[in-house]
Write an enzyme that holds these catalytic residues in place. Structure first.
Site, PDB file in Angstrom:
ATOM      1  N   SER A   1       0.748  -1.186   0.074  1.00 54.29           N
ATOM      2  CA  SER A   1      -0.016   0.044   0.047  1.00 54.29           C
ATOM      3  C   SER A   1       0.775   1.324  -0.096  1.00 54.29           C
ATOM      4  O   SER A   1       0.186   2.387  -0.148  1.00 54.29           O
ATOM      5  CB  SER A   1      -0.739   0.011   1.113  1.00 54.29           C
ATOM      6  OG  SER A   1      -1.898  -0.936   0.891  1.00 54.29           O
TER       7      SER A   1
ATOM      8  N   LYS B   1       0.151   3.274  -2.993  1.00 50.52           N
ATOM      9  CA  LYS B   1      -1.141   4.105  -3.359  1.00 50.52           C
ATOM     10  C   LYS B   1      -1.003   5.465  -3.387  1.00 50.52           C
ATOM     11  O   LYS B   1      -1.360   5.949  -4.229  1.00 50.52           O
ATOM     12  CB  LYS B   1      -2.088   3.770  -2.107  1.00 50.52           C
ATOM     13  CG  LYS B   1      -2.743   2.092  -2.282  1.00 50.52           C
ATOM     14  CD  LYS B   1      -3.444   1.829  -0.864  1.00 50.52           C
ATOM     15  CE  LYS B   1      -3.751   0.445  -0.919  1.00 50.52           C
ATOM     16  NZ  LYS B   1      -4.643   0.033   0.190  1.00 50.52           N
TER      17      LYS B   1
ATOM     18  N   TYR C   1      -3.136  -3.168 -10.334  1.00 51.56           N
ATOM     19  CA  TYR C   1      -3.250  -2.819  -8.842  1.00 51.56           C
ATOM     20  C   TYR C   1      -2.061  -3.817  -8.145  1.00 51.56           C
ATOM     21  O   TYR C   1      -1.313  -3.431  -7.305  1.00 51.56           O
ATOM     22  CB  TYR C   1      -4.554  -2.572  -8.348  1.00 51.56           C
ATOM     23  CG  TYR C   1      -4.601  -2.762  -6.729  1.00 51.56           C
ATOM     24  CD1 TYR C   1      -3.899  -1.426  -6.123  1.00 51.56           C
ATOM     25  CD2 TYR C   1      -4.857  -3.781  -6.062  1.00 51.56           C
ATOM     26  CE1 TYR C   1      -3.920  -1.501  -4.833  1.00 51.56           C
ATOM     27  CE2 TYR C   1      -4.653  -3.623  -4.609  1.00 51.56           C
ATOM     28  CZ  TYR C   1      -4.322  -2.590  -4.077  1.00 51.56           C
ATOM     29  OH  TYR C   1      -4.139  -2.433  -2.660  1.00 51.56           O
TER      30      TYR C   1
ATOM     31  N   TYR D   1      -5.337   3.990   7.931  1.00 48.64           N
ATOM     32  CA  TYR D   1      -6.727   3.218   7.985  1.00 48.64           C
ATOM     33  C   TYR D   1      -7.272   3.465   9.146  1.00 48.64           C
ATOM     34  O   TYR D   1      -7.457   4.583   9.669  1.00 48.64           O
ATOM     35  CB  TYR D   1      -6.188   1.508   7.729  1.00 48.64           C
ATOM     36  CG  TYR D   1      -5.426   1.360   6.407  1.00 48.64           C
ATOM     37  CD1 TYR D   1      -5.751   1.454   5.226  1.00 48.64           C
ATOM     38  CD2 TYR D   1      -4.416   0.601   6.484  1.00 48.64           C
ATOM     39  CE1 TYR D   1      -5.237   1.155   3.969  1.00 48.64           C
ATOM     40  CE2 TYR D   1      -3.597   0.100   5.499  1.00 48.64           C
ATOM     41  CZ  TYR D   1      -3.998   0.434   4.196  1.00 48.64           C
ATOM     42  OH  TYR D   1      -3.228   0.056   3.042  1.00 48.64           O
TER      43      TYR D   1
ATOM     44  N   VAL E   1       1.251  -3.489   3.924  1.00 52.04           N
ATOM     45  CA  VAL E   1       1.112  -4.900   4.609  1.00 52.04           C
ATOM     46  C   VAL E   1       2.463  -5.822   4.393  1.00 52.04           C
ATOM     47  O   VAL E   1       2.810  -6.778   5.209  1.00 52.04           O
ATOM     48  CB  VAL E   1       0.135  -5.828   4.171  1.00 52.04           C
ATOM     49  CG1 VAL E   1      -1.391  -5.445   4.892  1.00 52.04           C
ATOM     50  CG2 VAL E   1       0.181  -5.983   2.835  1.00 52.04           C
TER      51      VAL E   1
END
Ligand code: GLU
Length: 424
Positions: free
Chosen positions: A64, A67, A189, A241, A259
């Site tokens: 992530s 992102k 992705y 998050y 992660v």
């Protein structure tokens, strides 16, 4: 003397080393087989110095962490307006892989949760010969200053178990957020998540973000200032998050986690930080990584809300030169944002009307914000109206074309006094 910063970083690492809590992200089988003990830390300053400690050369997949950069690339290519039509900027307070949408507009809540990130990936304009993931790999390589590569094993491994991301993809296709084959987008992705980096790469990249988009070593503008602001804002509110509020109050640094165990943090105008330790908590954030950030923030006073008392420092010195002492030099230093510009204009206000020459020397300024340039030139115009002649010495090329707005840049390569003798 040797700077104690590396020793301090090693100290922070050893303080967290024995923390064995957390678990590997085994929903991606390949990530379950990494060495859980790896621990790396790198810190960059806005002049481009990089300090690092521990496993600073170990490559791991961004997951992530990719992102925010996919979001940046989409904005760079499409413009913010179009991106905002497809992905919101509201913190979701939900898990990273929650299957959810914004109620009113039926679009993903933000680009940091998977639904938003899959959509953002699809917004990178498709090219016939270069995949979106490859476009992102090139973009990130440009920022990192070296060719990054994909971890094909991690990619293939995640593809095999990507049921949840596939269902998010199909949901997005159903509501019309995606208008292409969701399988292809989700695979793209997942590929973007498999770009490999080290904490040192990430420290270089975050130093650019901390420096408002300008590469601290080369002085080259790599990212638009407004884009960096957008990126960091979204990282601040959504990057961690469902732990975002906790993170903001304890650490207070815009950040993003992945992660595979990486976390990046950017304190605008101060530092970029990258940590890597593979075991993650229930939110998907590296356990030791979070501890390290907490320690750094606490020890080094890096919380965003601490603020910086920079407004004390704008005027380095004021002196007069010239045969009749009619040349007044204002040497400025630090950064010129609103507070400092206001202070400068208040100082200039005391300059009596007359026919002197006023030199505003920007050589020792480190940053010129747009508002700083506007206020500076407003001051220049007013000084001129009072009868003065005004020169703004910008030998370092701090003012860009837009900020100069047709005004001539004065560059002084020798000592200012010598220049003035000739100038007179
Ligand atoms: N590739 C991972 C996923 O989509 C990234 C998640 C993360 O790093 O938070 O599940």
């Amino acid at each position: 003397m040797k700077t104690p910063v590396p020793d301090y970083l090693n100290h922070v690492l050893s303080a967290c080393h024995d923390n064995k809590k957390g678990a590997l992200a085994d929903y991606i089988p390949e990530l379950a087989s990494v060495n859980p003990d790896k621990l790396g830390l790198a810190l960059s300053t806005v002049d481009g110095t990089i300090y690092s400690a521990g496993d600073d050369d170990v490559e791991f997949t961004m997951q992530s962490l990719s992102k925010p950069f996919a979001y940046a690339l989409a904005i760079k290519e499409l413009g913010l307006k179009q991106v905002l039509e497809k992905v919101g900027v509201e913190p979701s307070g939900e898990a990273f892989n929650q299957i959810s949408l914004e109620k009113e507009r039926n679009i993903p809540k933000n680009p940091m949760i998977n639904s938003g990130a899959i959509t953002t990936h699809s917004l990178i304009p498709a090219k016939k010969t270069v995949s979106r993931a490859e476009q992102l790999r090139r973009f990130l390589s440009g920022l990192a200053g070296r060719e990054l590569s994909f971890d094909e094993q991690v990619y293939n491994s995640e593809i095999k178990t990507a049921f949840r991301n596939m269902s998010i993809g199909y949901m997005l296709r159903t509501v019309g957020v995606l208008d292409e084959d969701p399988k292809e987008i989700v695979h793209g992705y997942i590929k973007q998540c498999a770009i490999k980096v080290t904490v040192k790469d990430l420290a270089v990249i975050t130093s650019i973000l901390a420096n408002g988009g300008v590469h601290p070593k080369t002085g080259k503008r790599m990212l638009d200032r407004a884009l960096v602001r957008q990126l960091l804002s979204v990282m601040l509110t959504c990057g961690m998050y469902d732990a975002a509020g906790d993170w903001l109050t304890t650490v207070g640094i815009p950040a993003k986690s992945g992660v595979a165990g990486g976390i990046i943090g950017v304190l605008p105008g101060q530092v970029g930080i990258a940590v890597f330790s593979p075991k993650i908590d229930e939110h998907g954030n590296s356990v030791r990584g979070v501890r390290i950030f907490e320690n750094l923030s606490h020890d080094m006073g890096l919380h965003l809300m601490e603020g910086t008392p920079s407004a004390q420092t704008i005027l380095q010195s004021r002196y007069t030169v010239g045969k009749k002492n009619n040349v007044v030099v204002y040497e400025l230093r630090g950064v010129l944002q609103f507070t400092e510009s206001e202070m400068l204009l208040r100082i200039l206000q005391d300059e009596p009307e007359g026919k002197s020459t006023i030199i505003l020397d920007l050589t020792n300024l480190t940053l010129m914000h747009d508002v700083g340039a506007r206020m500076l030139f407003e001051g220049v115009d007013r000084l001129k109206q009072d009868g003065h002649k005004v020169l703004v010495v910008d030998s370092e090329g701090l003012l860009d074309k837009d900020q100069l707005k047709g005004r001539k840049r004065v560059v002084v390569t020798e000592e200012l006094e010598k220049f003035l003798e000739k100038y007179e």
